[in-house]
Design an enzyme around this catalytic site. Structure first.
Site, mmCIF file in Angstrom:
data_model
loop_
_atom_site.group_PDB
_atom_site.id
_atom_site.type_symbol
_atom_site.label_atom_id
_atom_site.label_comp_id
_atom_site.label_asym_id
_atom_site.label_seq_id
_atom_site.Cartn_x
_atom_site.Cartn_y
_atom_site.Cartn_z
ATOM 1 N N ARG A 35 0.793 -1.088 -0.112
ATOM 2 C CA ARG A 35 -0.005 -0.144 0.035
ATOM 3 C C ARG A 35 0.860 1.157 -0.095
ATOM 4 N NH1 ARG A 35 -2.108 -0.240 6.325
ATOM 5 N NH2 ARG A 35 0.063 0.217 7.348
ATOM 6 N N GLY A 39 9.636 -2.356 -0.365
ATOM 7 C CA GLY A 39 10.704 -2.474 0.631
ATOM 8 C C GLY A 39 10.358 -2.310 1.851
ATOM 9 N N GLY A 40 9.359 -1.861 2.201
ATOM 10 C CA GLY A 40 8.798 -1.607 3.594
ATOM 11 C C GLY A 40 9.484 -0.457 4.291
ATOM 12 N N ILE A 41 9.311 -0.865 5.657
ATOM 13 C CA ILE A 41 9.992 0.130 6.753
ATOM 14 C C ILE A 41 11.645 -0.066 6.330
ATOM 15 C CG2 ILE A 41 10.503 0.628 9.070
ATOM 16 C CD1 ILE A 41 7.719 1.617 8.195
ATOM 17 N N CYS A 42 11.954 -1.109 6.264
ATOM 18 C CA CYS A 42 13.567 -1.439 6.464
ATOM 19 C C CYS A 42 14.100 -0.390 5.319
ATOM 20 C CB CYS A 42 13.850 -2.712 6.056
ATOM 21 S SG CYS A 42 15.545 -3.171 5.620
ATOM 22 N N GLU A 214 15.895 6.190 29.364
ATOM 23 C CA GLU A 214 15.394 4.724 29.442
ATOM 24 C C GLU A 214 14.847 4.317 30.715
ATOM 25 O OE1 GLU A 214 15.488 1.897 27.283
ATOM 26 O OE2 GLU A 214 14.495 1.122 29.060
ATOM 27 N N VAL A 282 8.010 -0.760 18.837
ATOM 28 C CA VAL A 282 7.118 -0.675 17.629
ATOM 29 C C VAL A 282 5.916 -1.830 17.858
ATOM 30 C CG1 VAL A 282 8.586 -0.051 15.823
ATOM 31 C CG2 VAL A 282 8.442 -2.375 16.498
ATOM 32 N N HIS A 454 45.642 -11.966 9.261
ATOM 33 C CA HIS A 454 46.242 -10.940 9.847
ATOM 34 C C HIS A 454 46.787 -9.679 9.096
ATOM 35 C CE1 HIS A 454 48.724 -8.744 13.133
ATOM 36 N NE2 HIS A 454 49.803 -8.776 12.041
HETATM 37 C C1 LIG Z 1 14.416 3.393 12.429
HETATM 38 C C2 LIG Z 1 14.724 1.926 12.206
HETATM 39 C C3 LIG Z 1 15.854 1.443 12.035
HETATM 40 C C4 LIG Z 1 15.983 0.132 11.797
HETATM 41 N N1 LIG Z 1 17.094 -0.345 11.570
HETATM 42 C C5 LIG Z 1 17.239 -1.823 11.519
HETATM 43 C C6 LIG Z 1 18.478 -2.268 11.046
HETATM 44 O O1 LIG Z 1 19.641 -1.840 11.130
HETATM 45 N N2 LIG Z 1 18.453 -3.897 10.931
HETATM 46 C C7 LIG Z 1 17.389 -4.661 11.038
HETATM 47 O O2 LIG Z 1 17.496 -6.051 11.034
HETATM 48 N N3 LIG Z 1 16.273 -4.007 11.300
HETATM 49 C C8 LIG Z 1 15.927 -2.639 11.565
HETATM 50 N N4 LIG Z 1 14.919 -2.189 11.572
HETATM 51 C C9 LIG Z 1 13.740 -2.881 11.768
HETATM 52 C C10 LIG Z 1 13.268 -3.468 10.468
HETATM 53 O O3 LIG Z 1 13.017 -2.310 9.462
HETATM 54 C C11 LIG Z 1 12.205 -4.404 10.469
HETATM 55 O O4 LIG Z 1 12.378 -5.410 11.343
HETATM 56 C C12 LIG Z 1 11.803 -4.948 9.045
HETATM 57 O O5 LIG Z 1 11.239 -3.851 8.140
HETATM 58 C C13 LIG Z 1 10.285 -5.746 9.182
HETATM 59 O O6 LIG Z 1 10.007 -6.156 7.801
HETATM 60 P P1 LIG Z 1 8.665 -6.528 7.607
HETATM 61 O O7 LIG Z 1 8.868 -7.138 6.033
HETATM 62 O O8 LIG Z 1 8.283 -7.485 8.442
HETATM 63 O O9 LIG Z 1 7.720 -5.129 7.763
HETATM 64 P P2 LIG Z 1 8.059 -3.973 6.906
HETATM 65 O O10 LIG Z 1 9.245 -3.387 6.647
HETATM 66 O O11 LIG Z 1 7.116 -2.882 7.930
HETATM 67 O O12 LIG Z 1 7.008 -3.792 5.787
HETATM 68 C C14 LIG Z 1 5.655 -3.928 5.788
HETATM 69 C C15 LIG Z 1 5.033 -3.500 4.619
HETATM 70 O O13 LIG Z 1 3.690 -3.983 4.628
HETATM 71 C C16 LIG Z 1 2.957 -2.870 3.879
HETATM 72 N N5 LIG Z 1 1.481 -3.027 4.548
HETATM 73 C C17 LIG Z 1 0.783 -2.909 5.970
HETATM 74 N N6 LIG Z 1 -0.198 -3.142 6.029
HETATM 75 C C18 LIG Z 1 -0.843 -3.476 4.745
HETATM 76 C C19 LIG Z 1 -1.965 -3.682 4.121
HETATM 77 N N7 LIG Z 1 -3.199 -4.093 4.821
HETATM 78 N N8 LIG Z 1 -1.836 -3.713 2.563
HETATM 79 C C20 LIG Z 1 -0.965 -3.602 1.967
HETATM 80 N N9 LIG Z 1 0.193 -3.486 2.501
HETATM 81 C C21 LIG Z 1 0.456 -3.435 3.740
HETATM 82 C C22 LIG Z 1 3.381 -1.706 4.721
HETATM 83 O O14 LIG Z 1 3.070 -0.437 3.920
HETATM 84 C C23 LIG Z 1 5.025 -2.133 4.565
HETATM 85 O O15 LIG Z 1 5.729 -1.600 3.322
HETATM 86 C C24 LIG Z 1 14.935 -0.831 11.765
HETATM 87 C C25 LIG Z 1 13.596 0.012 11.928
HETATM 88 C C26 LIG Z 1 13.423 1.139 12.161
HETATM 89 C C27 LIG Z 1 12.217 1.957 12.239
#
Ligand SMILES: Cc1cc2nc3c(=O)[nH]c(=O)nc-3n(C[C@H](O)[C@H](O)[C@H](O)COP(=O)(O)OP(=O)(O)OC[C@H]3O[C@@H](n4cnc5c(N)ncnc54)[C@H](O)[C@@H]3O)c2cc1C
Length: 475
Positions: A35, A39-42, A214, A282, A454
């Site tokens: 939506r 690549g999502g949040i990552c 914290e 989160v 080394h």
């Molecule tokens: C600031 C920050 C830094 C981070 N740094 C790291 C790091 O260095 N290393 C690490 O391993 N992890 C890190 N993370 C965590 C990592 O981003 C998440 O663990 C990872 O993105 C999870 O992947 P996911 O595929 O489960 O979900 P997400 O990446 O959250 O993707 C989920 C996707 O689903 C979509 N979606 C949700 N609901 C719907 C729906 N109903 N219909 C259609 N689409 C939908 C969303 O739009 C999103 O694109 C970090 C997170 C943050 C916030």
């Protein structure tokens, strides 16, 4: 009109897109529904853009210390806008790359918000007004889509605590903290997990006065206590104020500042800052998916699964952040891969959370895998602990990075490696040596007989293992 797939993945984060590609590799007709951003949040708001910001901070830091290396760099400065633009560019590049990979693997992209109607059926409608990219070229649109297996990979969003509600202007979440219009003069970071600490490190390096609060007695609460204490000392040396056992009880907002009331172990105090970053964890995106209608079992904001992604409803799976901790990209990817391989009938083991590494890319970096010293003791192990400081490593000294520690924990009885905890330069790269060792159920003997090149920082791994058995050479 309904389109039929073998597998539909909801969400295209690292969990979702990797799962979809693996499913396609296994011969499944696959679609991924997204939506907001491929690549999502990552890739867009998490792992990747933070590392781009931190890289700018790292280089700025080195410029400031140019003299230490016999170099001169006068008038060192920065342009916050350009730093953010670079970070966004990195995200864009990877976001486009995901689109390319999905296409290459013949995974259909369906653009919009997914809701489950019944087992095997998803309705996709235009997404609400969340910030988002445009649909990639060739994406399918709203409609009802059918699949034999549906995998929920909807990720997570910032947790909101009462009284600490983000307002996008003065009280930020990681979304706003990722794209600051300018570096604030002062900042309060609430929460000292990886996200909070990475932002604290970035903003401090860029010159902000940073206070980290914290509520627990230790910063980086999931890390080994000794490593967390070393980190705290280094942060304090850099000028970060660290308050543990402290709660934010109130935020009073001014026009361009916030006064926070803090309940500290020594009594209440107030601190006035330009911006607050709420980094208190989160929560899984489980709402508005139709889970209740289907009777999907959830527990405190996450979908309950069995280690192979299976929910209590046949044909419905969940992976990644929405399926619970550790909420890390590599966990999401691995869990998704296991899930589709299990659907295919391949012989796979359930996800073993004990072997998932965690990394924090602050300065100094922190990385770990397996049991902490406290957890190993709690589990009843009689342990041997090895420690090796970076000051005993030639490469660390040559790099000008002599502060760091590698700590290894072994089961005294069997010699099994139980955990490894690292702090220092590039430890987020070093940790993988231990992850492989853990996965291969390596013993101390095998690690001691491994040859390390080394001069490298990786020799600290060897020395830490040797130290656990009283054989370290360089200390
Ligand atoms: C600031 C920050 C830094 C981070 N740094 C790291 C790091 O260095 N290393 C690490 O391993 N992890 C890190 N993370 C965590 C990592 O981003 C998440 O663990 C990872 O993105 C999870 O992947 P996911 O595929 O489960 O979900 P997400 O990446 O959250 O993707 C989920 C996707 O689903 C979509 N979606 C949700 N609901 C719907 C729906 N109903 N219909 C259609 N689409 C939908 C969303 O739009 C999103 O694109 C970090 C997170 C943050 C916030």
């Amino acid at each position: 009109m309904a389109s039929a797939y073998d597998i539909i993945v909801i969400g295209s984060g690292p969990g979702g897109y990797v799962t979809a590609i693996r499913a396609a590799q296994l011969g499944f007709k696959t679609a991924v529904i997204e939506r907001s951003y491929l690549g999502g949040i990552c890739l867009n708001w998490g792992c990747i853009p933070t590392k781009a910001l931190l890289r700018s901070a790292e280089i700025y830091h080195y410029f400031q210390h140019a003299k230490d290396y016999g170099l001169s760099a006068d008038n060192v400065g920065f342009d916050a806008k350009a730093i953010v633009e670079r970070s966004r560019g990195v995200s864009r590049q990877l976001n486009t790359g995901v689109g390319f990979l999905l296409k290459k693997n013949k995974v259909d992209v369906i653009w919009g918000e997914a809701t489950l109607d019944a087992p095997g059926s998803v309705t996709v409608s235009a997404a609400p007004d969340a910030p988002r990219n445009d649909a990639p070229k060739g994406a399918l649109g709203s409609g009802t889509y059918k699949a034999q297996h549906i995998i929920i990979a909807t990720g997570a969003r910032p947790r909101v605590l009462p009284g600490l509600e983000p307002d996008r202007k003065l009280v930020w979440t990681y979304f706003e903290a990722m794209v600051p219009p300018a570096i604030p003069k002062s900042l309060l970071v609430v929460g000292s997990g990886a996200i909070g600490i990475e932002f604290a490190s970035f903003y401090r390096t860029m010159g902000a006065e940073v206070t980290v609060v914290e509520v627990l007695p230790q910063i980086l609460p999931v890390e080994d206590a000794e490593i967390a204490e070393l980190a705290r000392k280094r942060f304090e040396k850099q000028g970060i104020r660290v308050l543990t056992g402290t709660k934010v009880t109130k935020l009073d907002k001014g026009a361009d500042s916030v006064t926070a009331t803090l309940e500290t172990p020594k009594g209440n105090e107030t601190v006035t800052v330009e911006r607050v970053i709420s980094a208190v964890g989160v929560v899984g995106n489980i709402e508005n998916l139709g889970l209740e209608k289907l009777g999907v079992k959830t527990d405190r904001g996450i979908i309950v699964t069995d280690g192979l992604g299976r929910t209590n409803v046949p044909g419905l799976y969940a992976i990644g952040d929405v399926a619970g901790p550790p909420m890390l990209a590599h966990k999401a990817e691995h869990e998704g891969t296991l899930t589709v391989e299990a659907i295919k009938g391949l012989p796979v083991h359930a996800l073993d959370k004990a072997k998932i590494p965690g990394c924090t890319y602050c300065n100094p970096q922190i990385a770990s895998v397996g049991l902490t010293e406290a957890k190993a003791k709690e589990a009843g192990y009689d342990i041997r602990v090895g420690r090796f400081p970076f000051i005993g490593n030639g490469k660390a000294i040559a790099l000008g990075e002599p502060e760091g520690l590698v700590k290894t924990i072994f089961d005294r009885k069997t010699g099994r490696l139980l955990g490894a905890h690292l702090i220092g330069a590039e430890v987020t790269e070093l940790i993988q040596g231990f992850v492989i060792a853990l996965n291969l159920e390596t013993t101390e003997e095998e690690l001691m007989h491994t040859v390390f090149p080394h001069p490298t920082l990786s020799e600290t791994i060897h020395e830490s293992v040797l130290d656990a058995y009283g054989r370290a050479i360089h200390i």
